[in-house]
Motif scaffolding. Structure first.
Motif, PDB file in Angstrom:
ATOM      1  N   GLU A  10      94.285   7.392  39.541  1.00  0.00           N
ATOM      2  CA  GLU A  10      94.328   6.559  38.334  1.00  0.00           C
ATOM      3  C   GLU A  10      93.715   7.308  37.152  1.00  0.00           C
ATOM      4  N   VAL A  11      94.303   8.458  36.825  1.00  0.00           N
ATOM      5  CA  VAL A  11      93.836   9.305  35.736  1.00  0.00           C
ATOM      6  C   VAL A  11      95.073   9.943  35.107  1.00  0.00           C
ATOM      7  N   PRO A  12      95.136  10.080  33.776  1.00  0.00           N
ATOM      8  CA  PRO A  12      96.283  10.748  33.142  1.00  0.00           C
ATOM      9  C   PRO A  12      96.411  12.210  33.598  1.00  0.00           C
ATOM     10  N   ILE A  13      97.640  12.709  33.623  1.00  0.00           N
ATOM     11  CA  ILE A  13      97.929  14.049  34.155  1.00  0.00           C
ATOM     12  C   ILE A  13      97.150  15.141  33.416  1.00  0.00           C
ATOM     13  N   ASP A  14      97.039  15.057  32.092  1.00  0.00           N
ATOM     14  CA  ASP A  14      96.322  16.098  31.340  1.00  0.00           C
ATOM     15  C   ASP A  14      94.851  16.158  31.738  1.00  0.00           C
ATOM     16  N   ALA A  15      94.249  15.000  31.958  1.00  0.00           N
ATOM     17  CA  ALA A  15      92.836  14.960  32.361  1.00  0.00           C
ATOM     18  C   ALA A  15      92.665  15.521  33.768  1.00  0.00           C
ATOM     19  N   VAL A  16      93.582  15.197  34.676  1.00  0.00           N
ATOM     20  CA  VAL A  16      93.503  15.736  36.045  1.00  0.00           C
ATOM     21  C   VAL A  16      93.623  17.255  36.004  1.00  0.00           C
ATOM     22  N   THR A 146      86.604  11.369  43.504  1.00  0.00           N
ATOM     23  CA  THR A 146      85.654  12.065  42.632  1.00  0.00           C
ATOM     24  C   THR A 146      86.266  12.292  41.246  1.00  0.00           C
ATOM     25  N   LEU A 147      87.543  12.693  41.208  1.00  0.00           N
ATOM     26  CA  LEU A 147      88.216  12.898  39.923  1.00  0.00           C
ATOM     27  C   LEU A 147      88.282  11.587  39.132  1.00  0.00           C
ATOM     28  N   GLU A 148      88.599  10.494  39.819  1.00  0.00           N
ATOM     29  CA  GLU A 148      88.654   9.186  39.151  1.00  0.00           C
ATOM     30  C   GLU A 148      87.286   8.794  38.596  1.00  0.00           C
ATOM     31  N   ALA A 149      86.247   9.018  39.384  1.00  0.00           N
ATOM     32  CA  ALA A 149      84.889   8.676  38.943  1.00  0.00           C
ATOM     33  C   ALA A 149      84.470   9.536  37.754  1.00  0.00           C
ATOM     34  N   TYR A 151      86.463  10.908  35.559  1.00  0.00           N
ATOM     35  CA  TYR A 151      87.235  10.464  34.392  1.00  0.00           C
ATOM     36  C   TYR A 151      86.662   9.157  33.834  1.00  0.00           C
ATOM     37  N   ALA A 152      86.309   8.242  34.707  1.00  0.00           N
ATOM     38  CA  ALA A 152      85.737   6.963  34.274  1.00  0.00           C
ATOM     39  C   ALA A 152      84.431   7.200  33.503  1.00  0.00           C
ATOM     40  N   GLY A 153      83.681   8.228  33.887  1.00  0.00           N
ATOM     41  CA  GLY A 153      82.447   8.572  33.189  1.00  0.00           C
ATOM     42  C   GLY A 153      82.706   9.219  31.846  1.00  0.00           C
ATOM     43  N   LEU A 154      83.879   9.848  31.683  1.00  0.00           N
ATOM     44  CA  LEU A 154      84.225  10.512  30.436  1.00  0.00           C
ATOM     45  C   LEU A 154      84.786   9.547  29.404  1.00  0.00           C
ATOM     46  N   VAL A 155      85.431   8.498  29.886  1.00  0.00           N
ATOM     47  CA  VAL A 155      86.110   7.563  28.968  1.00  0.00           C
ATOM     48  C   VAL A 155      85.126   6.602  28.358  1.00  0.00           C
TER      49      VAL A 155
END
Length: 155
Positions: A10-16, A146-149, A151-155
């Protein structure tokens, strides 16, 4: 021997892709786990031809492996080639945008042997392939979380 897995994130492709391209973070992660890592080749910006000389212990023996970033196509794909004593490997990381906020991460790994001792090593890994595959999928799922977490911390 081949392993593959996919995981929806659940993260946009560019962020992943951006998080997957943070090689400094992966180098530190490997070093904390006892792997010797030295990056050579073009360091910045990240591009094809980036090389890591690594040494890690497998079955009680140090194994030197050189990893080369062969293909780098933001934000869709990275392909790595690994060469060690008697063993070659390839890892392909692909990203597919399922929606503006959802990405599918696809990881394919393959190992091949060039020498008899390497064939014996791979054969022993194949004997435990079901366990190895289960561990691979569990690690991929945990990594995706971990990637989702992050990203959630960045948003």
């Amino acid at each position: 021997m081949q392993l593959s897995g996919k995981q929806d994130i659940e993260v946009p492709i560019d962020a992943v892709f951006g998080m997957l391209s943070e090689y400094d973070r992966f180098e530190r992660f490997a070093i904390r786990r006892g792997v010797e890592v030295r990056r050579t080749g073009p360091v910045a910006p990240v591009s094809e031809g980036l090389i890591w000389d690594t040494v890690f212990v497998v079955r009680g023996k140090p194994r030197p492996v050189q990893v080369v970033l062969r293909q780098f196509e933001p934000p869709h794909m990275m392909r790595f080639e690994a060469t060690g004593k008697g063993v070659n490997g390839e890892t392909i990381v692909e990203l597919l945008a399922l929606s503006p906020r959802r990405t599918r991460l696809i990881v394919e790994m393959s190992l091949s042997a060039r020498t008899l001792p390497a064939r014996l090593l791979l054969q022993s890994l194949k004997l435990g392939k079901a366990r190895l595959r289960r561990q691979f999928h569990n690690k991929l799922e945990k990594f995706s979380g971990t990637l989702e977490a992050r990203y959630a911390g960045l948003v």
